[in-house]
Design a protein around this motif. Structure first.
Motif, PDB file in Angstrom:
ATOM      1  N   ILE B 212      58.759  77.856  83.310  1.00 32.49           N
ATOM      2  CA  ILE B 212      58.033  76.590  83.500  1.00 32.49           C
ATOM      3  C   ILE B 212      56.626  76.717  82.936  1.00 32.49           C
ATOM      4  O   ILE B 212      56.137  75.855  82.210  1.00 32.49           O
ATOM      5  N   ALA B 216      56.980  74.520  79.834  1.00 36.58           N
ATOM      6  CA  ALA B 216      56.827  73.145  80.323  1.00 36.58           C
ATOM      7  C   ALA B 216      55.385  72.808  80.668  1.00 36.58           C
ATOM      8  O   ALA B 216      55.057  71.639  80.852  1.00 36.58           O
ATOM      9  N   SER B 217      54.532  73.811  80.763  1.00 34.54           N
ATOM     10  CA  SER B 217      53.143  73.495  81.108  1.00 34.54           C
ATOM     11  C   SER B 217      52.257  73.631  79.873  1.00 34.54           C
ATOM     12  O   SER B 217      52.646  74.243  78.875  1.00 34.54           O
ATOM     13  N   VAL B 218      51.087  73.046  79.951  1.00 31.83           N
ATOM     14  CA  VAL B 218      50.184  73.098  78.799  1.00 31.83           C
ATOM     15  C   VAL B 218      49.646  74.515  78.605  1.00 31.83           C
ATOM     16  O   VAL B 218      49.304  74.895  77.496  1.00 31.83           O
ATOM     17  N   TYR B 219      49.615  75.300  79.684  1.00 31.01           N
ATOM     18  CA  TYR B 219      49.063  76.649  79.546  1.00 31.01           C
ATOM     19  C   TYR B 219      49.911  77.480  78.588  1.00 31.01           C
ATOM     20  O   TYR B 219      49.390  78.262  77.796  1.00 31.01           O
ATOM     21  N   ARG B 221      51.613  76.313  76.098  1.00 37.23           N
ATOM     22  CA  ARG B 221      51.265  75.869  74.747  1.00 37.23           C
ATOM     23  C   ARG B 221      49.998  76.552  74.266  1.00 37.23           C
ATOM     24  O   ARG B 221      49.879  76.940  73.110  1.00 37.23           O
ATOM     25  N   TYR B 222      49.038  76.672  75.171  1.00 34.14           N
ATOM     26  CA  TYR B 222      47.787  77.318  74.771  1.00 34.14           C
ATOM     27  C   TYR B 222      48.032  78.765  74.368  1.00 34.14           C
ATOM     28  O   TYR B 222      47.475  79.244  73.380  1.00 34.14           O
ATOM     29  N   PHE B 224      50.803  80.084  73.207  1.00 31.57           N
ATOM     30  CA  PHE B 224      51.474  80.116  71.906  1.00 31.57           C
ATOM     31  C   PHE B 224      50.500  79.769  70.784  1.00 31.57           C
ATOM     32  O   PHE B 224      50.471  80.424  69.749  1.00 31.57           O
ATOM     33  N   ALA B 225      49.711  78.743  71.008  1.00 32.64           N
ATOM     34  CA  ALA B 225      48.791  78.300  69.955  1.00 32.64           C
ATOM     35  C   ALA B 225      47.786  79.390  69.629  1.00 32.64           C
ATOM     36  O   ALA B 225      47.548  79.712  68.473  1.00 32.64           O
ATOM     37  N   HIS B 228      49.096  82.367  67.684  1.00 31.32           N
ATOM     38  CA  HIS B 228      49.369  82.183  66.269  1.00 31.32           C
ATOM     39  C   HIS B 228      48.102  81.908  65.472  1.00 31.32           C
ATOM     40  O   HIS B 228      47.922  82.409  64.375  1.00 31.32           O
ATOM     41  N   ASN B 229      47.248  81.095  66.011  1.00 32.15           N
ATOM     42  CA  ASN B 229      46.039  80.714  65.282  1.00 32.15           C
ATOM     43  C   ASN B 229      44.936  80.455  66.302  1.00 32.15           C
ATOM     44  O   ASN B 229      44.751  79.338  66.768  1.00 32.15           O
ATOM     45  N   ALA B 233      43.218  76.875  68.026  1.00 35.77           N
ATOM     46  CA  ALA B 233      43.227  76.577  69.452  1.00 35.77           C
ATOM     47  C   ALA B 233      41.797  76.385  69.962  1.00 35.77           C
ATOM     48  O   ALA B 233      41.517  75.470  70.731  1.00 35.77           O
ATOM     49  N   VAL B 238      40.462  74.399  73.356  1.00 36.14           N
ATOM     50  CA  VAL B 238      41.115  75.280  74.327  1.00 36.14           C
ATOM     51  C   VAL B 238      40.186  76.465  74.612  1.00 36.14           C
ATOM     52  O   VAL B 238      39.614  77.044  73.693  1.00 36.14           O
ATOM     53  N   GLY B 296      52.580  84.340  69.172  1.00 43.24           N
ATOM     54  CA  GLY B 296      52.944  82.934  69.011  1.00 43.24           C
ATOM     55  C   GLY B 296      54.418  82.597  69.077  1.00 43.24           C
ATOM     56  O   GLY B 296      54.770  81.436  68.935  1.00 43.24           O
ATOM     57  N   GLU B 297      55.286  83.585  69.253  1.00 44.15           N
ATOM     58  CA  GLU B 297      56.718  83.282  69.344  1.00 44.15           C
ATOM     59  C   GLU B 297      57.306  83.991  70.556  1.00 44.15           C
ATOM     60  O   GLU B 297      56.943  85.121  70.850  1.00 44.15           O
TER      61      GLU B 297
END
Ligand SMILES: Nc1ncnc2c1ncn2[C@@H]1O[C@H](COP(=O)(O)OP(=O)(O)OP(=O)(O)O)[C@@H](O)[C@H]1O
Ligand SMILES: [Mg+2]
Lengths: 514, 356
Positions: B212, B216-219, B221-222, B224-225, B228-229, B233, B238, B296-297
């Motif tokens: 989750i 599913a949460s924005v954290y 995404r952060y 992963f972002a 990778h880069n 971010a 972020v 990032g993956e």
């Protein structure tokens, strides 16, 4: 409020954003010294200046990314400190960077909302995927980008990514929207659309700061032009005063006629083609593949919309992408090109589109970058000839007027346009027989553009064949002896100099076969 | 949803490189499992399955932490040493009469602090994760050995003070002090619920929360972002440093939990052996599960599968009658073949996608 008229006359209200005596120093280079800028609601301000003049630095300061050494920033009269990107965003300032700043590993939608996701569950921060997806579709439609919000960003071309950046900034409801060369990788159609969106934003009272080296766009959209030169203010123009020649004068302090073209400039000859491509196909190709010829001394332009497959074609030609079928002949000889080294050995050179990813080693010095593809001539018994490398680098810096504190400076610290010149020179120095240029003047200022054009003409006079991919229609029209137009990975037509016109290109570029 | 759209989603799903990875490791797990139950009758027993599940749980907890860090583009080499230090400290606290719950909380807090310390060094002082956690690998094990040298009875009891040296001559294995009030804790390690060993339950629940959090949460995404880069971010507003620190914090915290379970497993922990290799098991599990060391993956489902590989392999090696001296070579070889097959599969699916 009569926003529309306030755009026409010098407004008298308090500036939305005011910058005073801003200075910034990077080691030995004074990027900005004592710069001032006033921005009002509902106007489009173009910021122009040569490569390295300090435009991006000034905008990064407004975006909270660079902290100035001196100076004051006021928002609606209130002094503020901008010390982080999120702070600037909170104050309503949003910035589209000159270089792409997206996460390739995420979806388009995740990129559009990065840092400002729609969530539920309070501190749990659970993403509202469906809502964001729907909003993404709207945003993408607004900039005219036809991709799924769920598409992984790495599958997009640089131009499409640029549109994602623009869509992203539109979603922020910014009061001040800064666009640092947003169109440098866009073609005419996307550009026109963007200018339309900018006009809408102005109607809504947003202040748009527009940086571009494509002065025609500036002419078309700006209410006011602010010039920077060597990190200082170089004057201002109101709507009525804006014209091409005056802007060039303001930027470089002299006249530059980009469009002057001597009959002698075309070195096109009747000798056999230096490059002949027959039905070249790669994994993404459709139809029978692309065939074309470049004769010695000829500049063949390659036009098309963003995503038309021009870059992929060039990459296949150069051995970067696997070739599925088709033949490449250099000076009549069948060339076996399986990797870039083969292409280089055959006398080809490719100046890639994405300078930061494919063109430069950012942490390496200017000298080192220029030497890299030229090491064969800069060595004795596999040992580097440092003095020759330095000499070559100096030659490059002087001949292309690269603005730097020295050849030892890491390429990543140059301004965008100057980075482009380094990439160009590292290949020009090889004196290739066939030069493939992918967006050669992306982000390059008029003065330097002129120098690059002159250089290209020099090369053609020496019999070099040039294949030039460009999204800058003006450039295509001005430089090409012949134009090949692409649409969705297919060649849709070829135009001779006599047939060349904006309309004829656009017709082919949008896919209507002639 | 229109048909075109769903087929589009289908394509997007399969064009995601991590999906290929998951299919690959899924096949690997199937093959290993098939071999195991094929080779040996005994392998089909419930007990064997429970043992494997228990081990998957124990290592999986660590793998989750390692995955967080790897997703941010970092690495944590100190996991095994944090497991060791936590196990040893937990034992010492128990031996000296601390309430087990309080002792566990102290150990977890300590482990969390270690993670915060790593995060601080990496984000504020800009040190490289590899170096920071490599130093940690040495320091925490040394610290565990040192703690086991101290004779706390003498140090703390006024009556015994001055009757001998406080430092022992050599480090010793730490036990649980023959306590009778550890029922719950033993259950967490040795017990089972509905036939599934408790460590597997713990791992499963943590994996669900992590799924989750990551997907599913924005954290997530952060993470992963920024993996990778990081610049992208940060420019997007972020607070990248905060999330990096969070990853190291969670990683060490989970290692602390791993340490507590470790002590409960055999009622003792040797400061020089406890948790040896665990960081590599954790990293291997994460990487096999498709977590890219470039950052990032990664997916939780992949990590679940990836974690299963090593325990299965170890059991397979035993059942196949491979001499235990050869165990590591056999494991290494199998992993190499596994990743190779995975890479080939991924290339094939990529080609199929591009050709479409
Ligand atoms: N991170 C950095 N480190 C050192 N010098 C820098 C750095 N960033 C910019 N500079 C220098 O500051 C000066 C101004 O750069 P800036 O990027 O603001 O120019 P610009 O006007 O945006 O140019 P362009 O049109 O090429 O984008 C240049 O001389 C550049 O080399
Ligand atoms: Mg710039």
């Amino acid at each position: 409020m009569t926003v529309a008229t306030s755009a026409m006359e010098p407004p008298v209200q308090t500036p939305l954003l005011e910058v005073e005596r801003i200075s910034k120093r990077y080691g030995g280079a004074q990027a900005l010294s004592g710069v001032g800028l006033r921005l009002y609601a509902g106007e489009v301000v173009a910021l122009i200046g040569e490569n390295g003049a300090g435009k991006s630095t000034l905008m990064k300061i407004l975006g909270g990314i660079v902290i100035p050494d001196e100076g004051e920033i006021r928002i609606v009269g209130q002094p503020v400190r901008l010390s982080s990107p999120s702070q600037a965003m909170d104050l309503g300032i949003s910035l589209i960077h000159q270089e792409l700043n997206l996460a390739d590993n995420l979806s388009v939608e995740a990129n559009l909302f990065l840092g400002r996701e729609l969530t539920w569950g309070g501190p749990l921060g659970l993403a509202r995927g469906k809502a964001m997806e729907a909003k993404s579709r709207e945003l993408l439609a607004r900039v005219g980008l036809n991709v799924s919000p769920l598409e992984r960003l790495s599958n997009l071309t640089p131009g499409q990514k640029q549109l994602v950046e623009i869509a992203r900034s539109l979603s922020m409801d910014a009061r001040v929207l800064i666009m640092d060369e947003p169109t440098s990788s866009l073609a005419q159609k996307e550009t026109d659309r963007l200018l339309e969106v900018i006009r809408e934003l102005r109607q809504q009272g947003v202040c748009v700061v527009y940086i571009s080296h494509r002065l025609r766009e500036v002419e078309a959209v700006a209410d006011r032009v602010v010039g920077l030169r060597d990190g200082k203010n170089a004057g201002e123009m109101t709507r009525a005063q804006i014209n091409y020649a005056a802007m060039v004068q303001m930027m470089v302090g002299r006249e530059v006629d980009l469009h002057q073209r001597n009959a002698a400039d075309s070195g096109a000859s009747d000798r056999g083609p230096v490059l002949r491509v027959e039905k070249l196909r790669h994994a993404l190709s459709r139809g029978e593949g692309v065939s074309l010829e470049v004769r010695p001394g000829e500049i063949v332009g390659m036009a098309g919309l963003v995503g038309a497959g021009r870059t992929e074609f060039a990459e296949t030609l150069f051995g970067i992408r696997p070739r599925v079928s088709g033949q490449v002949y250099l000076e009549g000889q069948l060339g076996k090109i399986q990797r870039p080294a083969d292409a280089i050995a055959l006398g080809m050179a490719l100046v890639p589109e994405d300078r930061r990813q494919h063109g430069l080693i950012l942490a390496e010095s200017i000298g080192g970058n220029i030497a890299l593809p030229n090491l064969d001539t800069h060595q004795v018994a596999r040992l580097l000839r440092f003095s020759k490398i330095r000499h070559t680098a100096h030659q490059g810096v002087t001949s292309l007027r690269i603005r730097t504190t020295g050849i030892a400076k890491p390429a990543g610290q140059l301004s965008g346009g100057n980075q482009q010149k380094v990439v160009l020179y590292k290949w020009l120095h090889r004196q290739p027989k066939l030069l493939i240029l992918d967006e050669p003047t992306r982000g390059v200022d008029v003065g330097a553009k002129k120098e690059i054009y002159d250089l290209m003409h020099d090369l053609t006079r020496k019999g070099v064949g040039i294949l030039m991919i460009s999204s800058d229609l003006e450039e295509i029209l001005h430089l090409s002896d012949r134009v090949v137009v692409m649409h969705e990975h297919q060649k849709t037509g070829e135009l001779t100099r006599a047939q060349l016109s904006e309309e004829s290109i656009m017709r082919l570029a949008t896919g209507s076969q002639s | 949803m229109s048909k075109g759209e769903s087929s589009n989603m289908f394509r997007t799903f399969f064009s995601n490189p991590t999906v290929g990875r998951i299919l690959g490791v899924f096949l690997l797990v199937l093959v290993l499992y098939g071999l195991m139950v094929g080779i040996e009758e005994n392998a089909r027993s419930l007990e064997n399955h429970q043992n494997i599940a228990r081990r998957i749980g124990e290592w999986g907890i660590l793998t989750l932490g390692a995955a967080f860090v790897i997703i941010t583009g970092g690495i944590d080499l100190s996991i095994g040493s944090v497991v060791c230090l936590s196990a040893v400290s937990f034992g010492i606290l128990l031996e000296n009469g601390a309430n087990p719950v309080v002792a566990a909380l102290i150990v977890l807090a300590g482990a969390g602090l270690i993670g915060l310390f790593h995060g601080f060094l990496i984000t504020r002082l800009n040190l490289q994760p590899f170096v920071v956690t490599l130093c940690g690998l040495f320091i925490y094990r040394g610290l565990a050995q040192f703690l086991s040298l101290i004779d706390f009875k003498r140090l703390l009891d006024p009556a015994l003070r001055g009757t001998g040296r406080i430092l022992r001559d050599s480090s010793r294995d730490v036990g649980v002090g023959g306590r009778g009030d550890l029922g719950w804790f033993f259950w967490l390690q040795k017990g089972d619920f509905l036939g599934v060993p408790m460590p597997m339950w713990i791992f499963g629940i943590l994996a669900l929360i992590a799924a989750i959090f990551l997907h599913a949460s924005v954290y997530g995404r952060y993470l992963f972002a920024l993996g990778h880069n990081e610049q992208a971010a940060r420019y997007a507003g972020v607070h990248t440093n905060r999330y990096k620190v969070l990853a190291y914090f969670l990683c060490s915290l989970l290692a602390g939990l791993g340490g507590i379970l470790f002590l409960m497993k055999i009622n003792s922990a040797s400061p020089s052996n406890a948790g040896n290799w665990f960081e590599l098991y954790a990293i291997t599990g994460a990487v096999l599960g498709g977590t890219s060391l470039r950052g990032g993956e990664g997916t939780i489902i992949g990590i679940l599968l990836g974690t299963a590989v090593l325990p299965l392999l170890k059991t397979l090696v035993i059942f196949a009658g491979i001499p235990s001296d050869m165990e590591f070579s056999a494991i290494g070889l199998a992993l190499l073949l596994g990743t190779l097959a995975d890479e080939l599969l991924r290339r094939h699916s990529e080609k199929a996608r591009k050709g479409a």
